[in-house]
Scaffold this motif. Structure first.
Motif, PDB file in Angstrom:
ATOM      1  N   SER B 260       0.815  -1.214   0.000  1.00  0.00           N
ATOM      2  CA  SER B 260       0.000   0.000   0.000  1.00  0.00           C
ATOM      3  C   SER B 260       0.852   1.268   0.000  1.00  0.00           C
ATOM      4  O   SER B 260       0.338   2.356  -0.231  1.00  0.00           O
ATOM      5  N   ARG B 266       7.360   1.967  -9.329  1.00  0.00           N
ATOM      6  CA  ARG B 266       6.444   1.088 -10.058  1.00  0.00           C
ATOM      7  C   ARG B 266       5.407   1.903 -10.840  1.00  0.00           C
ATOM      8  O   ARG B 266       4.568   1.343 -11.532  1.00  0.00           O
ATOM      9  N   ALA B 267       5.467   3.254 -10.726  1.00  0.00           N
ATOM     10  CA  ALA B 267       4.438   4.100 -11.320  1.00  0.00           C
ATOM     11  C   ALA B 267       4.484   4.088 -12.843  1.00  0.00           C
ATOM     12  O   ALA B 267       3.571   4.553 -13.495  1.00  0.00           O
ATOM     13  N   ARG B 271      -1.845   2.618 -14.737  1.00  0.00           N
ATOM     14  CA  ARG B 271      -2.306   3.042 -13.431  1.00  0.00           C
ATOM     15  C   ARG B 271      -3.487   2.242 -12.910  1.00  0.00           C
ATOM     16  O   ARG B 271      -3.560   1.892 -11.741  1.00  0.00           O
ATOM     17  N   ASP B 272      -4.430   1.964 -13.810  1.00  0.00           N
ATOM     18  CA  ASP B 272      -5.596   1.207 -13.367  1.00  0.00           C
ATOM     19  C   ASP B 272      -5.178  -0.185 -12.895  1.00  0.00           C
ATOM     20  O   ASP B 272      -5.718  -0.720 -11.941  1.00  0.00           O
ATOM     21  N   LEU B 274      -2.218  -0.864 -11.641  1.00  0.00           N
ATOM     22  CA  LEU B 274      -1.463  -0.654 -10.406  1.00  0.00           C
ATOM     23  C   LEU B 274      -2.377  -0.625  -9.174  1.00  0.00           C
ATOM     24  O   LEU B 274      -2.015  -1.083  -8.100  1.00  0.00           O
ATOM     25  N   PHE B 275      -3.578  -0.062  -9.365  1.00  0.00           N
ATOM     26  CA  PHE B 275      -4.486   0.086  -8.232  1.00  0.00           C
ATOM     27  C   PHE B 275      -5.590  -0.974  -8.241  1.00  0.00           C
ATOM     28  O   PHE B 275      -6.522  -0.895  -7.461  1.00  0.00           O
ATOM     29  N   ALA B 278      -7.472  -2.663  -5.176  1.00  0.00           N
ATOM     30  CA  ALA B 278      -7.091  -1.946  -3.955  1.00  0.00           C
ATOM     31  C   ALA B 278      -8.231  -1.102  -3.405  1.00  0.00           C
ATOM     32  O   ALA B 278      -8.059  -0.413  -2.409  1.00  0.00           O
ATOM     33  N   ASP B 279      -9.413  -1.146  -4.043  1.00  0.00           N
ATOM     34  CA  ASP B 279     -10.454  -0.239  -3.543  1.00  0.00           C
ATOM     35  C   ASP B 279     -11.268  -0.818  -2.383  1.00  0.00           C
ATOM     36  O   ASP B 279     -12.153  -0.166  -1.863  1.00  0.00           O
ATOM     37  N   GLU B 280     -10.969  -2.024  -1.962  1.00  0.00           N
ATOM     38  CA  GLU B 280     -11.578  -2.558  -0.729  1.00  0.00           C
ATOM     39  C   GLU B 280     -10.531  -3.350   0.053  1.00  0.00           C
ATOM     40  O   GLU B 280     -10.357  -4.539  -0.183  1.00  0.00           O
TER      41      GLU B 280
END
Lengths: 334, 355
Positions: B260, B266-267, B271-272, B274-275, B278-280
């Motif tokens: 987290s 790693r950017a 992007r989508d 990468l995350f 992670a939204d929950e």
């Protein structure tokens, strides 16, 4: 001519704090363009003018802050001529709040009323902009909005203090999205939460942006976070944008010594460690800004003229701008 | 024989009683059975989410309050009770630095007074001239030079970074053996945080000071410390040499924490992606009624039946690295390195998530 791909154009924005002794120019000649659905990160330290910029953009500033020059052109979805938000009076502005531009603050407690149920606060905002919406339907919509940020819909009956800090912040984001704005301004929305919640919030912002298509101005002191989140980043120092470019460019090849110093102020999570020094000195007192480039007293690449000439933001690459005499000098030498 | 450790918390617990609704009282298990050991010259980072018990543990180590059970030991000797004199003696060895440099100095008094008071209390034999020389030397140690310029300033005349330096100088006035830093840099501007970390490293190198660095910023912990200890919901879940813990976490919570953390390296990718997932990620439990078994099990993508009922034992992994997780007892620890938290969560059967 109207540009359908642009949602916001800021031109030559100046904000001053007018006080009895010395006026402080907290934002000086700030210009940028924001594309529809784009995430623009604004990075800066305390006193860089990033919060002043936000309150100016959203017209939430209070005296002694005064916008003394510049335009904030908002382009609607309908292709109508842009509206200068800086020129509207309070009554005209109301049409644009929530539906065109909304804000998420650093502390959700500043945005949520502590003695009102969450659902009632959503219903207030929703019904203020849609007179046809009845109370019952507004509460149903509130539950849907909360579900969008992963909060169970039955929490609409809760008061803000019954939610955890992370949930409150997510509820504030859902509230900001309630009237389908085209631009959401976020002021350090994850500074008060820890890293796991921060990542959740960023992931949700990205997902909602994909689903709803709003643009974001995301202000923070944490450049490392912006490098992962933002499409483009504006770095502010002493009230001015000193560099503006894509997140990848700014990380790989920063063209302003301050940006480079800021980037190198974050130790790596996995890459080999080396001694880092940050940026010596401290940010200037804007009541007595340094002459020339405001960064020159702290700058390791200072050259002749830096203390006398104010460098302007100019192109240093494709969609990449920086305000540093060093770049100009290098370019001239070639 | 001299003891190996300068400061230890041995199996300490701290419970707070809070008044709930309707006058019922409840017990918050802020710290449960935690052990921390500091060697002279060692820098240990204590990481975890807010509410994980990091600050309570630091305050137990600073003897702000006594543990509900377990003991604090200084140079191998348990310390408990005692009057003001005993506490003062303790604080001449162990000093705590708070997050907020604005609230840590007396705003009505100049830097000179703030330092002088600490010197007077802990070195009563020094006369005024000697104390002034000490105060000057202390400011020089924390790079506030020329010291004469800073002695007569009020706290509000200093920047955040300068103020935190004065706080550190005052802590050093008593010549402590241990500094406990509770998020000592998190309120400072990014560009001056490194100076502060470098200063702490210098004090360790020059004085052999031991430091407990409490933070939620894993990257700064890696930059400064030797070892990392991870707390979750009041308990220690993993500890070991920093590079091992960060490169190959052996507890699913440590893994979540590290994945987290922002990592510009790693950017570069999508992007989508990468995350994704992670939204929950869930939130820490209430410490009034913590989950049975392993406290992390409701958020854990690897949780098994046993995790819900039995607290996992400590598994030693060599080199001072250990973790408290059932995966190690079931030969499943290899799974940690093969997946990410988000990917493992997506694979977890839906009925398991529901229970």
């Amino acid at each position: 001519m109207t540009n359908t791909r642009t949602v916001l154009e800021v031109r030559g924005l100046d904000v001053e704090y007018v006080t009895a002794d010395l006026p402080v120019r907290a934002c000086a000649d700030v210009s940028f363009t924001l594309g529809r659905g784009e995430i623009l990160g604004v990075a800066g330290e305390s006193g860089s003018g990033k919060s002043t910029l936000i309150t100016a953009l959203t017209r939430l500033q209070r005296p002694p802050a005064v916008t003394t020059a510049g335009e904030i052109l908002f382009h609607g979805r309908d292709g109508a001529p842009p509206v200068d938000l800086a020129a509207l009076d309070a009554r005209e502005l109301r049409r644009y709040r929530w539906t065109a531009v909304s804000i998420v603050m650093q502390s959700a407690m500043d945005a949520l009323n502590p003695v009102m149920r969450i659902g009632a606060q959503f219903a207030d905002a929703l019904r203020a902009h849609d007179k046809a919406l009845d109370k019952r339907a507004a509460w149903v919509r509130a539950a849907e909005l909360l579900a969008m940020v992963g909060i169970s819909g039955d929490r609409v009956r809760d008061y803000p203090h019954q939610l955890s800090g992370g949930m409150r912040q997510r509820a504030a984001i859902a509230l900001a999205l309630a009237c389908r704005p085209q631009l959401v301004v976020m002021d350090e929305p994850t500074t008060a939460v820890d890293v796991v919640m921060q990542r959740q919030i960023l992931a949700q912002v990205l997902r909602l942006r994909r689903e709803l298509g709003f643009a974001v101005v995301f202000v923070t002191h944490d450049l490392s976070l912006l490098l992962e989140l933002a499409d483009r980043i504006a770095v502010m120092y002493a009230g001015r944008i000193v560099e503006l470019g894509s997140a990848a460019e700014l990380y790989r090849a920063p063209r302003h010594p301050y940006t480079q110093g800021l980037r190198d102020s974050f130790p790596p999570l996995h890459a080999p460690l080396r001694p880092l020094s940050g940026i010596p000195g401290s940010p200037p007192d804007l009541r007595r800004p340094p002459s020339g480039c405001a960064f020159h007293p702290r700058c390791a690449r200072r050259i002749e003229g830096c203390d006398a000439r104010l460098p302007l933001l100019e192109a240093v690459g494709d969609g990449h701008q920086a305000a540093c005499l060093f770049n100009t000098r290098e370019g001239a030498g070639r | 024989m001299s003891p190996d450790y300068v400061l230890e918390a041995r199996n300490v617990s701290k419970h707070f009683t809070v008044r709930g609704s309707l006058g019922r009282s409840a017990v918050v298990q802020a710290v449960q059975d935690a052990t921390v050991r500091l060697k002279p010259g060692q820098i240990l980072a204590l990481v975890g989410e807010s509410g994980s018990g990091k600050t309570t543990l630091a305050r137990l180590l600073a003897r702000f309050y006594e543990p509900t059970s377990g003991e604090i030991a200084l140079r191998g000797e348990p310390v408990a009770g005692g009057g003001r004199a005993a506490r003062r003696a303790y604080h001449s060895d162990v000093q705590l630095i708070f997050q907020d440099p604005f609230g840590s100095l007396n705003p009505l008094h100049r830097v000179r007074y703030n330092l002088d008071r600490a010197l007077k209390l802990h070195h009563p034999s020094l006369d005024g001239d000697a104390r002034l020389r000490r105060a000057t030397a202390l400011l020089e140690r924390v790079s506030l030079t020329p010291a004469a310029d800073y002695l007569d300033k009020f706290p509000h005349e200093l920047s955040g970074g300068q103020r935190q330096r004065v706080v550190i100088a005052r802590a050093l006035a008593v010549e402590p053996k241990v500094l406990l830093g509770d998020e000592p840099i998190s309120m400072l501007d990014v560009s001056i945080r490194l100076e502060m970390l470098n200063l702490l490293e210098k004090l360790r190198a020059e004085d052999g000071l031991a430091l407990l660095y409490i933070t939620h910023d894993i990257a700064s912990a890696r930059y400064l410390c030797d070892d990392i200890a991870v707390m979750y919901a009041g308990q220690m879940v993993e500890s070991g040499p920093k590079e091992e813990v960060i490169a190959a976490p052996q507890h699913p919570y440590t893994k979540l924490l590290i994945e987290s953390s922002p990592d510009p390296e790693r950017a570069a990718g999508d992007r989508d992606e990468l995350f994704e997932g992670a939204d929950e990620l869930g939130e820490p439990p209430s410490l009034i009624d913590p989950p049975a078994g392993c406290r992390f099990h409701p958020r854990c993508p690897f949780a098994m039946t046993q995790c819900r009922s039995e607290a996992p034992p400590v598994t030693g992994l060599g080199d001072g690295h250990w973790a408290r997780c059932w995966l190690h007892q079931h030969g499943r620890a290899g799974e940690l390195a093969r997946t990410t938290h988000a990917a493992a969560m997506a694979r977890r059967a839906p009925q398991e998530v529901a229970t």
